[in-house]
Design a protein around this motif. Structure first.
Motif, PDB file in Angstrom:
ATOM      1  N   LEU A 101       1.347  -1.192  -0.019  1.00 33.29           N
ATOM      2  CA  LEU A 101       0.354   0.121   0.195  1.00 33.29           C
ATOM      3  C   LEU A 101       0.642   1.300   0.171  1.00 33.29           C
ATOM      4  O   LEU A 101       0.598   2.576  -0.517  1.00 33.29           O
ATOM      5  N   ARG A 102       1.883   1.062   0.878  1.00 26.47           N
ATOM      6  CA  ARG A 102       2.709   2.578   0.752  1.00 26.47           C
ATOM      7  C   ARG A 102       3.176   2.769  -0.502  1.00 26.47           C
ATOM      8  O   ARG A 102       3.569   3.800  -0.701  1.00 26.47           O
ATOM      9  N   ILE A 103       3.852   1.678  -1.399  1.00 28.96           N
ATOM     10  CA  ILE A 103       4.884   1.847  -2.414  1.00 28.96           C
ATOM     11  C   ILE A 103       3.607   2.540  -3.711  1.00 28.96           C
ATOM     12  O   ILE A 103       4.297   2.835  -4.778  1.00 28.96           O
ATOM     13  N   THR A 104       2.744   2.082  -3.066  1.00 26.53           N
ATOM     14  CA  THR A 104       1.771   2.476  -4.499  1.00 26.53           C
ATOM     15  C   THR A 104       0.926   3.314  -4.282  1.00 26.53           C
ATOM     16  O   THR A 104       0.361   4.050  -5.584  1.00 26.53           O
ATOM     17  N   PHE A 105       1.200   3.940  -3.480  1.00 25.84           N
ATOM     18  CA  PHE A 105       0.812   5.430  -3.426  1.00 25.84           C
ATOM     19  C   PHE A 105       2.021   6.000  -3.703  1.00 25.84           C
ATOM     20  O   PHE A 105       1.905   7.278  -3.401  1.00 25.84           O
ATOM     21  N   PHE A 106       3.229   5.979  -2.506  1.00 26.26           N
ATOM     22  CA  PHE A 106       3.937   6.390  -2.354  1.00 26.26           C
ATOM     23  C   PHE A 106       5.189   6.012  -2.954  1.00 26.26           C
ATOM     24  O   PHE A 106       5.939   5.995  -2.387  1.00 26.26           O
ATOM     25  N   PRO A 107       5.834   5.819  -4.650  1.00 29.91           N
ATOM     26  CA  PRO A 107       6.213   5.272  -4.572  1.00 29.91           C
ATOM     27  C   PRO A 107       7.652   6.305  -4.635  1.00 29.91           C
ATOM     28  O   PRO A 107       7.032   8.000  -4.900  1.00 29.91           O
ATOM     29  N   PRO A 108       8.752   5.648  -4.308  1.00 31.00           N
ATOM     30  CA  PRO A 108      10.195   7.147  -4.319  1.00 31.00           C
ATOM     31  C   PRO A 108       9.258   7.472  -6.100  1.00 31.00           C
ATOM     32  O   PRO A 108      10.017   6.522  -6.656  1.00 31.00           O
ATOM     33  N   THR A 109      10.572   9.188  -5.746  1.00 33.95           N
ATOM     34  CA  THR A 109      10.271   9.462  -7.230  1.00 33.95           C
ATOM     35  C   THR A 109      11.609   9.212  -8.135  1.00 33.95           C
ATOM     36  O   THR A 109      10.782   9.029  -9.536  1.00 33.95           O
ATOM     37  N   HIS A 110      12.367   8.712  -7.775  1.00 31.45           N
ATOM     38  CA  HIS A 110      13.392   8.810  -8.708  1.00 31.45           C
ATOM     39  C   HIS A 110      13.138   7.008  -9.616  1.00 31.45           C
ATOM     40  O   HIS A 110      13.622   6.476 -10.564  1.00 31.45           O
ATOM     41  N   LEU A 111      12.044   6.374  -8.309  1.00 30.40           N
ATOM     42  CA  LEU A 111      11.898   4.771  -9.501  1.00 30.40           C
ATOM     43  C   LEU A 111      10.244   4.488  -9.857  1.00 30.40           C
ATOM     44  O   LEU A 111       9.924   3.399  -9.497  1.00 30.40           O
ATOM     45  N   TYR A 112       9.648   6.043  -9.333  1.00 33.11           N
ATOM     46  CA  TYR A 112       7.821   5.923 -10.128  1.00 33.11           C
ATOM     47  C   TYR A 112       8.210   5.019 -10.685  1.00 33.11           C
ATOM     48  O   TYR A 112       6.929   4.685 -11.379  1.00 33.11           O
ATOM     49  N   ASP A 113       8.723   4.690 -12.101  1.00 29.44           N
ATOM     50  CA  ASP A 113       8.179   3.872 -14.011  1.00 29.44           C
ATOM     51  C   ASP A 113       8.412   2.243 -13.372  1.00 29.44           C
ATOM     52  O   ASP A 113       7.421   1.932 -13.684  1.00 29.44           O
ATOM     53  N   GLU A 114       9.638   1.961 -12.282  1.00 30.62           N
ATOM     54  CA  GLU A 114       9.347   1.332 -12.483  1.00 30.62           C
ATOM     55  C   GLU A 114       8.691   0.401 -11.392  1.00 30.62           C
ATOM     56  O   GLU A 114       8.203  -0.555 -11.593  1.00 30.62           O
ATOM     57  N   VAL A 115       8.238   1.276 -10.668  1.00 34.65           N
ATOM     58  CA  VAL A 115       7.309   0.607  -9.043  1.00 34.65           C
ATOM     59  C   VAL A 115       6.010   0.680 -10.035  1.00 34.65           C
ATOM     60  O   VAL A 115       5.481  -0.447  -9.786  1.00 34.65           O
ATOM     61  N   MET A 116       5.411   1.775 -10.503  1.00 34.73           N
ATOM     62  CA  MET A 116       4.186   1.505 -10.960  1.00 34.73           C
ATOM     63  C   MET A 116       4.383   0.673 -12.307  1.00 34.73           C
ATOM     64  O   MET A 116       2.955   0.083 -12.599  1.00 34.73           O
ATOM     65  N   HIS A 117       5.023   0.455 -12.905  1.00 30.31           N
ATOM     66  CA  HIS A 117       4.643  -0.592 -14.261  1.00 30.31           C
ATOM     67  C   HIS A 117       4.283  -1.907 -13.216  1.00 30.31           C
ATOM     68  O   HIS A 117       3.502  -2.462 -14.236  1.00 30.31           O
TER      69      HIS A 117
END
Length: 191
Positions: A101-117
């Protein structure tokens, strides 16, 4: 075994402190190794974080698949409501749920694309798992007024709203929102 232990401890740190607050030094200390030993298994904090995400998303997809299979014989409205309501306990007691839940709504900015993918692959899979569940409910007359895909997409919206409330408002607000939203969602499907 060390890789598994590092990822398990890292998961707890990322779940509690987020990406920014988690420290490789603290993770190494808890594992019982020196910080440079982490680099023997991972390229750095980003690599460790992304590997933990892969594991957690895989575990969560497996959980959802098993949840709906285990509860296939109970009415859909109970199955879906139970699925939503159990997030409270899972969030409070399971680092994997808290982390996801934390990473879904608050991913690290510099990893946003990889996380949200990875997150969107998981969400699409969840939606895909729900469509046949809704199709069966339509065949059995439990849902009357909407198609399976629309019911699944709306359910995902309901889930998103509830999880945001869990993160920002806490469990009491989550429960209040769950009761009100569920009543209207199910009424819209079954009329």
């Amino acid at each position: 075994m060390t890789i598994h232990r590092i990822k398990k401890v890292a998961l707890a740190h990322f779940a509690r402190h987020g990406y920014e607050g988690a420290s490789l030094a603290h993770i190494a200390d808890e594992v019982g190794i020196k910080k440079p030993s982490i680099y023997a298994h991972f390229n750095g904090k980003d690599d460790l974080f992304l590997k933990v995400i892969e594991d957690v998303i895989s575990d969560e997809a497996e959980f959802v698949t098993h949840f709906f299979a285990r509860h296939a014989n109970i009415p859909l409205h109970e199955r879906l409501y139970n699925f939503l309501s159990q997030y409270k306990a899972r969030y409070e007691h399971d680092d994997r749920t808290k982390f996801l839940l934390r990473i879904t709504f608050f991913p690290p900015t510099h990893l946003y694309d990889e996380v949200m993918h990875d997150v969107y692959i998981y969400l699409d899979k969840l939606e895909g798992l729900l469509i046949p569940v809704f199709e069966k409910a339509i065949e059995e007359g439990e849902i009357r007024s909407v198609g399976a895909e629309r019911a699944a997409v709306a359910f995902m919206g309901l889930l998103d709203g509830l999880l945001v409330e869990m993160l920002y408002g806490g469990t009491e607000r989550f429960i209040r929102r769950l009761h009100a939203s569920w009543y209207l969602y199910w009424r819209g499907l079954s009329i």
